[in-house]
Design a protein around this motif. Sequence first.
Motif, short mmCIF file in Angstrom:
data_model
loop_
_atom_site.label_atom_id
_atom_site.label_comp_id
_atom_site.label_asym_id
_atom_site.label_seq_id
_atom_site.Cartn_x
_atom_site.Cartn_y
_atom_site.Cartn_z
N LYS A 20 -14.66 -7.95 -0.22
CA LYS A 20 -13.87 -8.87 -1.06
C LYS A 20 -13.44 -8.23 -2.38
N ASN A 21 -13.38 -6.90 -2.43
CA ASN A 21 -12.89 -6.22 -3.62
C ASN A 21 -11.40 -5.89 -3.51
N PHE A 22 -10.83 -6.10 -2.32
CA PHE A 22 -9.40 -5.85 -2.09
C PHE A 22 -8.93 -6.88 -1.07
N ARG A 23 -7.76 -7.45 -1.31
CA ARG A 23 -7.25 -8.49 -0.41
C ARG A 23 -7.00 -7.91 0.99
N GLU A 24 -7.58 -8.58 1.98
CA GLU A 24 -7.43 -8.09 3.35
C GLU A 24 -5.99 -8.20 3.81
N ASP A 25 -5.29 -9.30 3.43
CA ASP A 25 -3.90 -9.46 3.87
C ASP A 25 -3.00 -8.41 3.23
N LEU A 26 -3.29 -8.02 1.98
CA LEU A 26 -2.51 -6.96 1.35
C LEU A 26 -2.79 -5.62 2.02
N TYR A 27 -4.05 -5.38 2.38
CA TYR A 27 -4.40 -4.13 3.07
C TYR A 27 -3.60 -3.98 4.35
N TYR A 28 -3.56 -5.04 5.15
CA TYR A 28 -2.83 -4.95 6.43
C TYR A 28 -1.32 -4.86 6.20
N ARG A 29 -0.84 -5.45 5.11
CA ARG A 29 0.59 -5.35 4.81
C ARG A 29 0.97 -3.93 4.41
N LEU A 30 0.06 -3.23 3.71
CA LEU A 30 0.33 -1.87 3.26
C LEU A 30 0.14 -0.83 4.36
N SER A 31 -0.85 -1.04 5.21
CA SER A 31 -1.25 -0.01 6.18
C SER A 31 -0.56 -0.19 7.52
N VAL A 32 0.73 -0.46 7.49
CA VAL A 32 1.49 -0.53 8.75
C VAL A 32 1.41 0.80 9.48
N PHE A 33 1.53 1.90 8.72
CA PHE A 33 1.47 3.24 9.31
C PHE A 33 0.59 4.11 8.41
N PHE A 69 6.35 4.48 -4.87
CA PHE A 69 5.09 5.13 -4.51
C PHE A 69 3.99 4.58 -5.40
N LEU A 70 3.09 3.81 -4.81
CA LEU A 70 1.98 3.20 -5.52
C LEU A 70 0.75 4.07 -5.33
N ASP A 71 0.52 4.97 -6.27
CA ASP A 71 -0.63 5.86 -6.20
C ASP A 71 -1.87 5.13 -6.71
N GLU A 72 -3.02 5.42 -6.11
CA GLU A 72 -4.28 4.76 -6.46
C GLU A 72 -4.14 3.25 -6.35
N ILE A 73 -3.63 2.77 -5.21
CA ILE A 73 -3.37 1.35 -5.01
C ILE A 73 -4.65 0.52 -5.08
N GLY A 74 -5.78 1.14 -4.80
CA GLY A 74 -7.05 0.43 -4.85
C GLY A 74 -7.45 -0.02 -6.24
N GLU A 75 -6.76 0.48 -7.28
CA GLU A 75 -7.09 0.11 -8.66
C GLU A 75 -6.35 -1.13 -9.14
N VAL A 76 -5.50 -1.71 -8.31
CA VAL A 76 -4.78 -2.92 -8.72
C VAL A 76 -5.76 -4.09 -8.78
#
Length: 540
Positions: free
Chosen positions: A373-386, A319-326
Motif C-alpha cells: 500500500k505504498n504505491f497505488r496498484e491501479d497506477l502501477y498496472y496503468r504504467l507497466s503496460v510494457f 519521461f517520469l524518472d524515479e516514479i516510485g517517489e511520487v
Amino acid sequence: MNSPPELNCDDAESFQALLLEMARQRSVDSLLRLIVRRLCQTSSIALARLWLIQPGDICQRCVFADECPDRSQCLHLVASDGESQSNGSRWDRLDGRFQRFPIGVRKVGHIAATGDVVEVTDISEGSPWIVRPEWATAEGIRGFVGQPLVHQSEVLGVLGVFLRSPVWPAGRSWLRIIADHAAVTIANTRALQRIEHLTQQLELENEYLKDEISSSLQFGEIVGQSAALQKVLQQVALVAPTDSNVLILGESGVGKELIARAIHQQSPRHDRPLIKVNCASIPRDLFESEFFGHTQGAFTGAVRDRVGRFELADGGTLFLDEIGEVPLEMQSKLLRVLQEGTYERIGEEQTRQADVRIVAATNRDLQEEAAEKNFREDLYYRLSVFPIEVVPLRQRVEDIPLLASHFLQTRARQIGVDQPTLKQRHVRQLMAYRWPGNIRELQNVIERAVIRSQTGPLQFDLPQTAHEAAATVSSPTPARTDALMTEEEIRRIERQNMIDVLEAHRWKISGDQGAAQFLGLHPATLSSRMRSMGIRRRTK
C-alpha cells in the motif's frame, strides 16, 4: 417631479480618466476590475458587469444547462461591481445565478451571438429583457445597456450596465467608446500574455534541451553487444512505434534514461519534445504545480503563470524518472490524467487535454510497493503496460571493454587531452569489479582516470577488493599481460558482430526487421559506421 439625472461633467471626466488608465493595464484581470469599479463611481450606474467568452467549464451544474445550445464555450462573468441602495451590500461576487450565460440565450447571450447593442430604455414600463423585475424595482433600476466587446469583427465578451435613470444619449456614446477600448486592450493584453507564455515555454524547452545535451555527453550512445543488451534493444524496437506506456526497471546508473530516449527517438513522436521529470527532486508540495502548472496568484510564490510538464510535453513523450517517489496523494491525480487524458492547472477551472506518451522508470519494486500500500496498484498496472528490465553492468561484463574504450575516447576529447591507452590488464581489472553504481560509476571512474593520466600512466581508482579479484582472474594470453590493446583491436569484436547482424538480416539496413532496428541504431548511423569500418556486402 424631478427629471432623471443626465451625464454630468464629473462623470465625463471620470470616463476620460478611465480610458487613460485602461491603456496602462498589462493584466486582463486588473483591466476588467478597473472598468466595472470606475463605471460604478458615476452617478447613474447601479451595477456594471463584464462577461468574456471562454471554454465551457461548469456545464453540469449551470442553471442554464437545459437552454445551452453549445457547451464548448459560453460567457463567463469575470468582473462585477455596484452597490445596493436597499442594504448597502456590494455586488462584486462572481458566483451566483448569472456567473455563466450560454451564447444566444437571454439578453447577454444575445449580444454575444449577434454583436448587437441591447438597450432597455425604461424598465418601469416592463420589459421581456428583465429576468428579476422585483429586484429592479427594489433597487430603482430604470434602464439597461449591453455593449458587445468587438475586436477585428470577433466578439470577445459583453459589457452590461444597469442604470438608475433611463438611458442617456451622452452616456450611450461613452459606453460604446469604453467597450471598444476594452476590447482592444483585452486583445492586446492577451497577445502580450501569449508572448510571455511562449517565451516561458521556449525557456523551459531550452532548459530541457540543455539537459538532453548534457545527458548525451554524459552517457553517449547505447554501447554494447551482450545478449542482455540486445534483448532490451529488441524490446525497445517492438514497443517504440506504439503509444503504449512503458515502465523501465533497473538499478540506479544502468542507463534507464538512455532506453527512454531510444523509445522516444524510434517512436512516431520523435519530432516532438521528450520532457524528463525527476520525481525524486520535486518538493512534496510542488508536485501538482510541476506536473500540471499553475496560474498567477494560485498560491504564495506563484508570481506568474507556469507551464506544467504535461503541457510542455504535448504531442511528445513524458519521461517520469524515479516514479516510485511520487506521493500517494498525487498518484490519484496522475492516474486521472492517464485514464482520461485531461487535467487542470492549479488556480484554473479550464480543463486541458493531455496528448502525451508516458515512459516511467524506477529502481524500486513497484509491485511489492503496491502490495504494501505504498504505491497505488491501479497506477502501477496503468504504467507497466510494457515493462522493460535493464540488467546491471555486472551481468553484462562483456560490454565493459567497449564501454571503457568509448568513455576514454569521449572524455579525453571533452577534457582536451590525448586519449590514454587502454591495456589488457586495465580491462581485466574493470571486468573483475562488480560495479554497484553500474555504468554511471564506470563513467566516473574513467573520467577521473583520464584527468589523472595527464601527470602519469592510466590508473583506475577502484576498491581494493576489485584489485584482489583482478589478480585471481586467469588471463587467456598470459604472455601478453602488459601488451597494448589498440582501438582497432577493441573495435574488432564490434565490427564482426555488425557483419554477423547484417548477414542475419540479409543486409537489410532500415525498416522493420532491419539490422539498424535490431542494433537499436538509426539507419543513417549504421550506414555511417559501416563506411567508417569498411564494411561492404560481398558480391558473388
